[in-house]
Scaffold this active site. Structure first.
Site, PDB file in Angstrom:
ATOM      1  N   GLU A  15      -6.586   0.764 -12.488  1.00  0.00           N
ATOM      2  CA  GLU A  15      -6.075  -0.520 -11.975  1.00  0.00           C
ATOM      3  C   GLU A  15      -4.644  -0.306 -11.468  1.00  0.00           C
ATOM      4  O   GLU A  15      -3.763   0.020 -12.246  1.00  0.00           O
ATOM      5  CB  GLU A  15      -6.138  -1.571 -13.090  1.00  0.00           C
ATOM      6  CG  GLU A  15      -5.390  -2.844 -12.821  1.00  0.00           C
ATOM      7  CD  GLU A  15      -5.670  -3.469 -11.465  1.00  0.00           C
ATOM      8  OE1 GLU A  15      -6.830  -3.817 -11.206  1.00  0.00           O
ATOM      9  OE2 GLU A  15      -4.710  -3.588 -10.657  1.00  0.00           O
ATOM     10  N   LYS A  16      -4.438  -0.513 -10.159  1.00  0.00           N
ATOM     11  CA  LYS A  16      -3.175  -0.151  -9.517  1.00  0.00           C
ATOM     12  C   LYS A  16      -1.978  -0.998  -9.933  1.00  0.00           C
ATOM     13  O   LYS A  16      -0.845  -0.634  -9.647  1.00  0.00           O
ATOM     14  CB  LYS A  16      -3.320  -0.187  -8.001  1.00  0.00           C
ATOM     15  CG  LYS A  16      -3.638  -1.566  -7.429  1.00  0.00           C
ATOM     16  CD  LYS A  16      -3.750  -1.499  -5.907  1.00  0.00           C
ATOM     17  CE  LYS A  16      -4.051  -2.847  -5.295  1.00  0.00           C
ATOM     18  NZ  LYS A  16      -5.462  -3.235  -5.450  1.00  0.00           N
ATOM     19  N   HIS A  17      -2.186  -2.139 -10.577  1.00  0.00           N
ATOM     20  CA  HIS A  17      -1.059  -3.000 -10.938  1.00  0.00           C
ATOM     21  C   HIS A  17      -0.388  -2.644 -12.263  1.00  0.00           C
ATOM     22  O   HIS A  17       0.698  -3.131 -12.553  1.00  0.00           O
ATOM     23  CB  HIS A  17      -1.515  -4.462 -11.034  1.00  0.00           C
ATOM     24  CG  HIS A  17      -1.781  -5.091  -9.712  1.00  0.00           C
ATOM     25  ND1 HIS A  17      -3.036  -5.132  -9.165  1.00  0.00           N
ATOM     26  CD2 HIS A  17      -0.951  -5.671  -8.826  1.00  0.00           C
ATOM     27  CE1 HIS A  17      -2.956  -5.747  -7.990  1.00  0.00           C
ATOM     28  NE2 HIS A  17      -1.714  -6.073  -7.761  1.00  0.00           N
ATOM     29  N   HIS A  45      -0.092   1.052  -5.045  1.00  0.00           N
ATOM     30  CA  HIS A  45      -0.132  -0.386  -4.774  1.00  0.00           C
ATOM     31  C   HIS A  45       0.465  -0.623  -3.386  1.00  0.00           C
ATOM     32  O   HIS A  45       1.396   0.067  -2.998  1.00  0.00           O
ATOM     33  CB  HIS A  45       0.679  -1.132  -5.838  1.00  0.00           C
ATOM     34  CG  HIS A  45       0.616  -2.619  -5.695  1.00  0.00           C
ATOM     35  ND1 HIS A  45       1.436  -3.312  -4.839  1.00  0.00           N
ATOM     36  CD2 HIS A  45      -0.195  -3.535  -6.272  1.00  0.00           C
ATOM     37  CE1 HIS A  45       1.130  -4.597  -4.906  1.00  0.00           C
ATOM     38  NE2 HIS A  45       0.142  -4.763  -5.764  1.00  0.00           N
ATOM     39  N   HIS A  51       2.765  -8.321   0.344  1.00  0.00           N
ATOM     40  CA  HIS A  51       2.129  -7.883  -0.899  1.00  0.00           C
ATOM     41  C   HIS A  51       2.876  -6.683  -1.481  1.00  0.00           C
ATOM     42  O   HIS A  51       2.838  -5.589  -0.912  1.00  0.00           O
ATOM     43  CB  HIS A  51       0.663  -7.504  -0.581  1.00  0.00           C
ATOM     44  CG  HIS A  51      -0.137  -7.153  -1.786  1.00  0.00           C
ATOM     45  ND1 HIS A  51      -1.357  -6.501  -1.703  1.00  0.00           N
ATOM     46  CD2 HIS A  51       0.092  -7.353  -3.119  1.00  0.00           C
ATOM     47  CE1 HIS A  51      -1.848  -6.325  -2.912  1.00  0.00           C
ATOM     48  NE2 HIS A  51      -0.988  -6.825  -3.795  1.00  0.00           N
ATOM     49  N   CYS A 115       3.430  -8.466  -9.503  1.00  0.00           N
ATOM     50  CA  CYS A 115       2.974  -8.377  -8.118  1.00  0.00           C
ATOM     51  C   CYS A 115       3.149  -9.778  -7.524  1.00  0.00           C
ATOM     52  O   CYS A 115       2.791 -10.764  -8.174  1.00  0.00           O
ATOM     53  CB  CYS A 115       1.507  -7.946  -8.053  1.00  0.00           C
ATOM     54  SG  CYS A 115       0.802  -8.127  -6.393  1.00  0.00           S
ATOM     55  N   HIS A 118      -0.523 -11.049  -7.226  1.00  0.00           N
ATOM     56  CA  HIS A 118      -1.524 -10.808  -8.275  1.00  0.00           C
ATOM     57  C   HIS A 118      -0.969 -10.967  -9.690  1.00  0.00           C
ATOM     58  O   HIS A 118      -1.597 -10.515 -10.653  1.00  0.00           O
ATOM     59  CB  HIS A 118      -2.154  -9.421  -8.097  1.00  0.00           C
ATOM     60  CG  HIS A 118      -2.950  -9.286  -6.828  1.00  0.00           C
ATOM     61  ND1 HIS A 118      -2.688  -8.334  -5.866  1.00  0.00           N
ATOM     62  CD2 HIS A 118      -3.982 -10.015  -6.364  1.00  0.00           C
ATOM     63  CE1 HIS A 118      -3.541  -8.478  -4.860  1.00  0.00           C
ATOM     64  NE2 HIS A 118      -4.336  -9.483  -5.133  1.00  0.00           N
TER      65      HIS A 118
HETATM   66 FE    FE Z   1      -0.968  -6.725  -5.941  1.00  0.00          FE
END
Ligand code: FE
Length: 129
Positions: A15-17, A45, A51, A115, A118
């Protein structure tokens, strides 16, 4: 509801976050050591005007203590903004930072990243002394 209910967590390799905390597993009391926090170590990310990762906070929760203590707040301020338009800017801050700290006893480092679209993500790493 409570803010904590909105904070997401996952395996940073999938999960990139999820913020990644890199520091020694064991340190000496009252001796400085380096900590690197980053987002996107395995899966990058996006870093665009629309973003991006805004900031990472790092807290230390001493073993047996009721409270957490903020040890760092890193703001990532440039994401391609420009008078020419979004993503036309000359600079981008990557979501990575290194700092030095020391502790008086064992505990857990907790990283919290934001983020802009997100939300909040957390991870933690135990440190023994
Ligand atoms: Fe994001």
């Amino acid at each position: 509801m409570k803010l904590g209910e909105t904070i997401q967590s996952a395996d940073w390799k999938k999960e990139k976050h999820v913020p990644v905390i890199e520091c020694p597993d064991a340190v000496a009391a009252n001796e400085p050591f380096m900590v690197q926090v980053s987002v996107g170590k395995e899966i990058p990310h996006p870093n665009t005007t629309e973003h991006h990762i805004r900031w990472i906070d790092v807290y230390f929760k001493p073993e047996g203590d009721k409270f957490i203590y903020q040890v760092a707040h890193v703001e990532f301020s440039a994401h391609g903004e420009s008078v020419k338009g979004a993503n036309e800017g000359p600079a981008y801050t990557n979501p990575s930072a290194t700092f030095s700290m020391k502790v008086m006893g064992a505990g857990t480092l907790v990283a919290l990243s934001l983020c802009n679209i997100h939300g909040l993500w957390e991870s933690s790493k135990e440190i023994t002394v």
